[in-house]
Scaffold this motif. Structure first.
Motif, mmCIF file in Angstrom:
data_model
loop_
_atom_site.group_PDB
_atom_site.id
_atom_site.type_symbol
_atom_site.label_atom_id
_atom_site.label_comp_id
_atom_site.label_asym_id
_atom_site.label_seq_id
_atom_site.Cartn_x
_atom_site.Cartn_y
_atom_site.Cartn_z
ATOM 1 N N GLU A 1 0.802 -1.219 0.000
ATOM 2 C CA GLU A 1 0.000 0.000 0.000
ATOM 3 C C GLU A 1 0.833 1.266 0.000
ATOM 4 O OE1 GLU A 1 -2.599 -0.244 3.318
ATOM 5 O OE2 GLU A 1 -4.006 -1.608 2.319
ATOM 6 N N ASN A 2 2.062 1.207 0.502
ATOM 7 C CA ASN A 2 2.882 2.404 0.579
ATOM 8 C C ASN A 2 4.354 2.032 0.401
ATOM 9 O OD1 ASN A 2 3.695 1.403 3.216
ATOM 10 N ND2 ASN A 2 1.747 2.222 3.973
ATOM 11 N N ARG A 3 5.202 3.038 0.406
ATOM 12 C CA ARG A 3 6.631 2.844 0.172
ATOM 13 C C ARG A 3 7.290 2.025 1.269
ATOM 14 N NH1 ARG A 3 8.876 6.489 -3.577
ATOM 15 N NH2 ARG A 3 10.876 6.304 -2.508
ATOM 16 N N SER A 4 6.845 2.180 2.501
ATOM 17 C CA SER A 4 7.460 1.427 3.598
ATOM 18 C C SER A 4 7.217 -0.073 3.442
ATOM 19 C CB SER A 4 6.915 1.908 4.946
ATOM 20 O OG SER A 4 5.503 1.737 5.002
ATOM 21 N N ASP A 5 6.011 -0.455 2.971
ATOM 22 C CA ASP A 5 5.738 -1.875 2.742
ATOM 23 C C ASP A 5 6.643 -2.442 1.658
ATOM 24 O OD1 ASP A 5 3.781 -1.681 4.624
ATOM 25 O OD2 ASP A 5 2.113 -1.595 3.187
ATOM 26 N N VAL A 6 6.832 -1.669 0.573
ATOM 27 C CA VAL A 6 7.689 -2.129 -0.521
ATOM 28 C C VAL A 6 9.135 -2.215 -0.072
ATOM 29 C CG1 VAL A 6 8.522 -1.582 -2.829
ATOM 30 C CG2 VAL A 6 6.121 -1.227 -2.263
ATOM 31 N N LYS A 7 9.593 -1.230 0.689
ATOM 32 C CA LYS A 7 10.985 -1.242 1.153
ATOM 33 C C LYS A 7 11.247 -2.451 2.047
ATOM 34 C CE LYS A 7 14.509 1.900 2.911
ATOM 35 N NZ LYS A 7 15.225 0.842 3.651
#
Length: 454
Positions: free
Chosen positions: A136-142
């Motif tokens: 859902e956001n950049r932190s999840d992808v990182k």
């Protein structure tokens, strides 16, 4: 059903040729449009190496060529999101600033592939719908990227000057992100290309069985990269494990494997695999098919009823193959989809033709008789000859084919309603069978149920 007249056969054949010609013209037009769009994009962005040497007198011209590098980081990340993994790899190899900025660009690039902006619906048949939100956001992808690299993503095979400086200095762990992005595109979006030397890349069917893994009651095949111990699924190699007494593992021995073992013989290096299919059943028969990046088909395992497609040997026998072997009768064709059943096999070519071979006692070959075929035979009856096949899936004793118009064709043993027809032995209602595909046979509009509504 009365036999067709010669005029009707000629008309249907002309219709098929016209359809193939129109499809080829559409492919060429689409390829030209994509090439023109890419060229225009590169001309506008003028992606160049930010650290390339130039004379002091050419500062103005160099600044104009570095237009992309002068953009803000967020703008660069958004622009790179429009590039496929293959194009992103080419850009990172030709522009050092993109290569060094991949540590941050990969987060935005992955988020554009994993995030679903709207609720999935069932408005269009045949397109991939994702009821699960992966990020859902950049932190999840990182977090996902860090876990992939620490676990198995960093193979250590790609060593650059940036990687030698360490992760903090230049994010050398981002060098191998391109292969990870390619895996995401194939797994989530069904975007996979088949590159034949001297020809334009061909876009493979978006949804097929065995894109990454395939299993039979006795053995399992999985695409894998690297040396098999450090890289995850989705590579150009292949690993197998399970029962191997019939040679279906492809290791050259009739030996069971309890742990995944890489196939040798150039597979994964000189021979790139893009699809795997494990066939077999409960009668102690098993064979395997591999589709290569150049459109060739490899088969191995038990050769009973000609399931491997190699035909008779010099001694008029059907020997089992313990290692992957190219099917000679398909060498002149570019295959884009393969499927292995219990004792029969099928492939779809780039022209939309369907070829089957092996056991046909239950009609699973679709060629109008029950005799086995030892080599690939094109299906040219039943109306399927006028259709452009997209993908195929073989069951134990029946076969399903999806056409370019997203119609489902079935033939073979119809017990328990597996063919989805009202005249199959157990009289299962056809509407109930096909309703899950979003198709209304009567042509009436029915309300589509949103799977996330409950």
């Amino acid at each position: 059903m009365p036999p067709r007249s010669a005029e009707e056969k000629a008309r249907r054949k002309a219709l098929l040729e016209e359809k193939k010609k129109r499809r080829q013209e559409e492919k060429e037009k689409k390829a030209k449009d994509e090439a023109a769009a890419l060229e225009k994009k590169l001309q506008k962005l003028s992606i160049t190496d930010a650290s390339s040497s130039a004379d002091d007198d050419d500062d103005d011209s160099r600044q104009s060529k570095e237009y992309f590098t002068r953009l803000s980081e967020d703008m660069q990340h958004k622009i790179l999101c429009f590039l496929s993994a293959r194009d992103l790899g080419c850009a990172s190899m030709s522009c050092r600033s993109i290569n060094y900025g991949m540590a941050e660009s990969r987060v935005a690039h992955s988020l554009s592939r994993l995030k679903t902006n709207t609720k999935p619906t069932m408005e269009e048949v045949g397109k991939l719908r994702m009821p699960i939100v992966l990020a859902e956001n950049r932190s999840d992808v990182k977090e996902l990227l860090d876990h992939a690299i620490d676990g198995s993503g960093d193979t250590g095979r790609l060593v650059t000057k940036k990687s030698k400086k360490g992760k903090k200095a230049g994010a050398g762990d981002a060098d191998e992100y391109i292969s990870y992005a390619r895996f995401i595109e194939e797994a989530i979006q069904g975007y996979a290309l088949q590159k034949v030397p001297g020809q334009k890349p061909y876009l493979l069917p978006p949804i097929v069985n065995g894109r990454f893994a395939s299993a039979s009651p006795e053995h399992t095949l999985v695409r894998i990269g690297g040396d098999g111990g450090k890289s995850g699924a989705g590579g150009s190699g292949c690993t197998s494990w399970g029962v191997g007494k019939r040679g279906q593992l492809g290791h050259g021995k009739r030996k069971d494997e309890h742990d995944p073992r890489m196939m040798l013989g150039g597979i994964g290096y000189g021979i790139r695999i893009v699809q795997v299919s494990a066939g077999g059943g409960l009668v102690r028969v098993a064979h395997s098919l591999l589709l290569t990046a150049t459109g060739g088909v490899l088969s191995f395992g038990i050769a009973q009823y000609g399931a491997l497609g190699h035909g008779y040997s010099a001694g008029k026998q059907l020997p089992d193959e313990l290692r992957p072997k190219f099917i000679r009768d398909l060498a002149h064709l570019q295959c884009v989809c393969v499927s292995a059943g219990e004792l029969h096999s099928a492939v779809v070519t780039a022209d939309g033709d369907l070829f089957t071979w092996g056991d046909g006692f239950c009609g699973q070959l679709g060629i109008g008789d029950r005799r086995p075929k030892l080599t690939p035979q094109q299906v040219e009856i039943g109306g399927l000859e006028d259709e452009v096949a997209l993908s195929v899936s073989c069951g134990a004793r029946h076969t399903l084919v999806i056409t370019e118009d997203f119609e489902v064709w079935s033939f073979g043993l119809g017990h328990f309603g597996v063919l989805g027809r009202s005249f199959s032995p157990y009289q299962y209602h056809s509407d109930a069978t096909v309703d899950g595909l979003g198709v209304d046979l009567d042509g009436d509009e029915e309300e589509q149920v949103d799977p996330l509504a409950h």
